[in-house]
Design an enzyme around this catalytic site. Structure first.
Site, PDB file in Angstrom:
ATOM      1  N   PRO A 572       0.998  -1.208  -0.194  1.00  0.00           N
ATOM      2  CG  PRO A 572       0.122  -0.575   2.205  1.00  0.00           C
ATOM      3  CD  PRO A 572       0.986  -1.671   1.457  1.00  0.00           C
ATOM      4  CG  ASP A 573       5.178   1.286  -0.031  1.00  0.00           C
ATOM      5  OD1 ASP A 573       6.196   1.623   0.255  1.00  0.00           O
ATOM      6  OD2 ASP A 573       4.722   0.098  -0.351  1.00  0.00           O
TER       7      ASP A 573
END
Length: 817
Positions: A572-573
């Site tokens: 989920p960066d």
């Protein structure tokens, strides 16, 4: 820190007319302190009965609306128009779902709101956007995965089919992107006095935030051009491999030379790997078969718990592959505040993800069993009575282009310590819209994404993640370097980090120290598992967090022990980068109101939990139900079907009686409509094999695009599997203005890049200045910001406090424009 916090968006009123996957948009704003009022028809919206269900309770609905207030407006009432107009009059932000009953019933028109309320921000939420030839297409999360190129990279090359990711990930990515655009427009409105209309598209959002085809990549893929992805699914298992233990599975992320040396110690220093070239990740991938044989032998002889413990002792990044049942029972997620209790509408208490933000040391979101929900009548509730206290952001209005569109963060100075993907993204978002973002780095502790092949100083990935920034080479292990940073902080507005918790404090620049230097400073921090609890010091890269959160186990070919397929993703960066940027803007709004700064901390794991919240809650109520809700068949025929050509696929979703009838007619089986076997969902599922076989025969006889258009014309959700290479030729991406090109001096030709975040009347186009070489602007920054002369700068270079790039000469002047 105190137990209470002045909410960053206190005084901001949000009227919530959103639905479906957009319900979490208002929830994020409420968690930051906005007064969010959701409007529903009598008896409640359809959302109350959709999503992840537990009995008659929609856990999706309960969680997405837990911190909002509610009111009722009957679309059929003679008072409906007046009630809605009164609510709109009191709103700073209006969230409008394109398919809302109030829109389809002609009671709410976003264009009219913009005309009659010129200071209001209106966000129109839809699958493909209002300004799109796909405006009236029907969609599902699976269709969006196909059209956004995500599907083309999900799965393994040695499997026949690609793998559809868990559907909840769409809403988990879309909501933060919608909030980012909305709060950026609102910040602009508070600077200029002029509101905005955001034409928001789910497809646009996924292209920007999930796994952007032209976005920052993880350090494991540094230097690999994403346009070199093979026609079939890429095989990235060697980057973050998974191995069986005596009682489970573990994933390791060995990237840096130090981590590889620690891994060698764990393996007993095999002689065959005792050469310098093995320090490079690319070389280890080349030699993976020999290396992985040793890994398998190592892990086969220990339990999962032993493997994780020993890895942590040696500082080798390793974690277990956990199931939902493991996750909800993990004490660390209670200790760090990730999980709390929520009393549901039926009186049961579920364990749910709290939220994603800690503001000034205090968790926001679902922090008690009440969830904070209050019901109000629009005519006598506090919404109409309380004064609006929204701040006016000081300073001159940002420069506008010839179309009166603005870069809202012009004039802000940001000190950016962010590394890898999430760290890059937060600063880039602010830099794109005008902020002077100074990336602070050193040769001793380089950004992992600076690990490039010999002789290479820049990659497209790094350029995409750091465009519009300046680079300052600064050694904070020296006292002179620390003194320079103190002076820079005094002149800054924002500090960004995603260090391991405690790192800033060890450097002597914890939040308290930063506030002493500059009371108005806003600090953004992010880590893998948060800054409190037993896992706060746990090593965490995205692949490890996905494994520990339960996501890796869900993103896997069913029943396939080697079928884990989340390795290639950066999720989920990019999502967390936006979540932090949102909070930074919210804290800047509070600073305009109060004069003081603040700190936001987030954890990657909480972003994942927010996406899968309903499934986690279901698991706590009834073990096994969280996974069952993911795998339960919804209707037939639906899923992934082959099209004519090599590895060409189309997603089709014929769920529901009406769409089943449309599908039957479109593929030449009108007799299905009157066939009693297919009259109900139960009947269709019982004859799923026959229905899917006929649909598979039909899709395989035509191209995916042809099949897609025929089905969409009939009103059936369908989408062909797009690849990176297709984007530049796609009409929808072109007409939405999603792509442009950027020039980077280290490349001979301009290359594609994502343009601005989406359609807006007032936000200007993203800037497109090059990304910096390491230390490229060292002298320039020190001259511009601190006013030091060349002799002083030279002395600081000589003593090692400053680290300019060799090309950074005294003749370089001026911040990027």
């Amino acid at each position: 820190m105190t137990d209470t916090v002045d909410p960053p968006l206190a005084g901001v009123r949000v009227l919530d007319l959103a639905d479906g996957e957009f319900q979490m948009v208002g929830r994020y704003l409420a968690d930051l302190g906005a007064d969010v009022l959701r409007v529903e028809p009598p008896g409640g919206s359809a959302d109350r009965n959709e999503g992840v269900l537990s009995g008659d309770t929609s856990l999706t609905f309960e969680i997405a609306n837990a911190t909002k207030r509610f009111t009722t407006v009957d679309p059929a009432s003679t008072r409906a128009q007046a009630d809605l107009d009164a609510l709109i009059d009191g709103a700073d932000i209006v969230l409008v779902g394109r398919l809302s009953d109030y829109v389809t019933g002609n009671l709410v028109d976003p264009t009219t709101i913009a005309d009659t309320h010129p200071g209001t921000v209106v966000t129109v939420l839809s699958d493909f956007g209002e300004q799109s030839s796909k405006k009236n297409w029907t969609s599902t999360p699976d269709v969006q995965f196909a059209l956004s190129t995500i599907l083309s990279r999900s799965g393994l090359p040695d499997r026949e089919e690609p793998l559809l990711p868990p559907s909840f990930l769409v809403a988990g990515a879309v909501a933060p992107q919608a909030v980012w655009m909305t709060i950026t427009a609102y910040y602009t409105a508070r600077r200029t006095g002029t509101g905005d209309v955001i034409d928001f598209s789910t497809l646009d959002a996924l292209a920007h935030i999930f796994d952007p085809p032209m976005g920052m990549q993880g350090s494991g893929r540094t230097g690999i051009d994403p346009f070199d992805v093979p026609h079939g699914r890429p095989d990235a298992r060697a980057l973050y491999p998974i191995f069986p233990t005596a009682d489970g599975m573990v994933r390791i992320c060995v990237l840096s030379p130090r981590q590889w040396q620690a891994m060698l110690t764990w393996l007993g220093h095999p002689d065959e790997f005792n050469t310098p070239e093995y320090n490079r990740p690319a070389y280890r991938v080349k030699e993976k078969d020999r290396i992985f044989a040793h890994y398998r032998d190592l892990f086969a002889g220990m339990t999962t718990e032993e493997a994780v413990r020993q890895g942590e002792e040696l500082r080798v990044p390793v974690t277990s592959i956990d199931e939902l049942s493991d996750v909800v029972d993990e004490p660390a997620f209670r200790a760090n505040g990730s999980f709390s209790d929520l009393t549901l509408a039926d009186g049961r208490v579920a364990t749910v993800p709290t939220g994603v933000y800690t503001i000034d040391g205090v968790r926001t979101g679902i922090t008690d069993t009440a969830g904070g929900r209050v019901d109000n009548d629009p005519q006598d509730g506090p919404w109409l009575a309380a004064p609006v206290t929204a701040p006016v952001v000081p300073g001159h209005a940002p420069a506008a282009d010839e179309q009166d569109r603005h870069l809202p963060f012009t004039g802000l100075r940001v000190l950016d310590f962010g590394v890898i993907v999430m760290g890059a993204e937060t600063g880039r978002l602010l830099a794109d819209y005008g902020a002077d973002v100074i990336k602070i780095e050193s040769t001793s502790f380089p950004d992992g994404c600076r690990q490039m092949s010999p002789g290479v100083e820049m990659t497209k990935s790094f350029a995409w993640g750091h465009r519009n920034k300046r680079s300052l080479g600064l050694d904070l292990t020296t006292e002179d370097g620390k003194n320079l940073l103190r002076r820079l902080v005094a002149e800054a507005d924002v500090v960004l980090t995603n260090f391991k918790p405690g790192t800033l404090e060890r450097l002597g620049f914890g939040h308290d120290t930063l506030q002493e230097i500059n009371p108005g400073i806003v600090l953004s921090e992010s880590s893998a598992y948060g800054d409190t609890g037993p896992w706060s010091t746990k090593m965490g890269y995205g692949p490890l967090v996905r494994a520990a959160s339960g996501l890796s186990a869900l993103w896997c070919y069913p029943g396939d022990a080697d079928g884990y397929s989340d390795t290639i993703t950066i999720y989920p960066d990019h999502v967390v980068g936006r979540l932090n940027a949102i909070a930074v803007v919210a804290l800047l709004l509070r600073r305009a109101r109060t004069g003081r700064g603040g700190v936001v901390t987030t954890a990657q794991v909480d972003a994942i939990f927010a996406a899968m919240a309903g499934h986690l809650a279901a698991e706590t109520l009834e073990p096994g139900s969280g996974l069952a809700a993911l795998s339960a068949p919804q209707d037939a025929p639906r899923g992934l079907f082959p099209a004519a050509g090599d590895d060409e696929w189309i997603v089709v979703d014929g769920h529901g009686d009406q769409r089943f009838a449309a599908l039957a007619g479109a593929i030449g089986h009108p007799e299905w409509i009157s066939d009693d076997r297919f009259a109900t969902l139960t009947g269709r599922l019982a004859h799923n094999e026959e229905l899917e076989g006929a649909l598979r025969e039909w899709t395989s006889s035509r191209t995916a695009i042809t099949a897609e258009r025929q089905l969409q014309d009939a009103g059936v959700p369908a989408g062909h599997m797009m690849r990176f290479a297709d984007i530049g030729h796609d009409h929808d991406f072109s007409e939405r203005g999603l792509l442009t090109t950027m020039t980077q001096p280290q490349f001979t030709e301009p290359f594609p890049t994502l343009a601005s975040e989406g359609h807006s009347l007032r936000l200007g186009d993203a800037r497109l200045q090059p990304a910096p070489l390491q230390g490229e602007h060292t002298r320039e920054v020190i001259r511009d910001v601190l006013g030091l002369d060349e002799d002083t700068i030279d002395a600081l270079v000589t003593c090692g406090a400053l680290e300019p790039h060799p090309s950074d000469t005294p003749t370089t002047t001026g911040a990027p424009q």
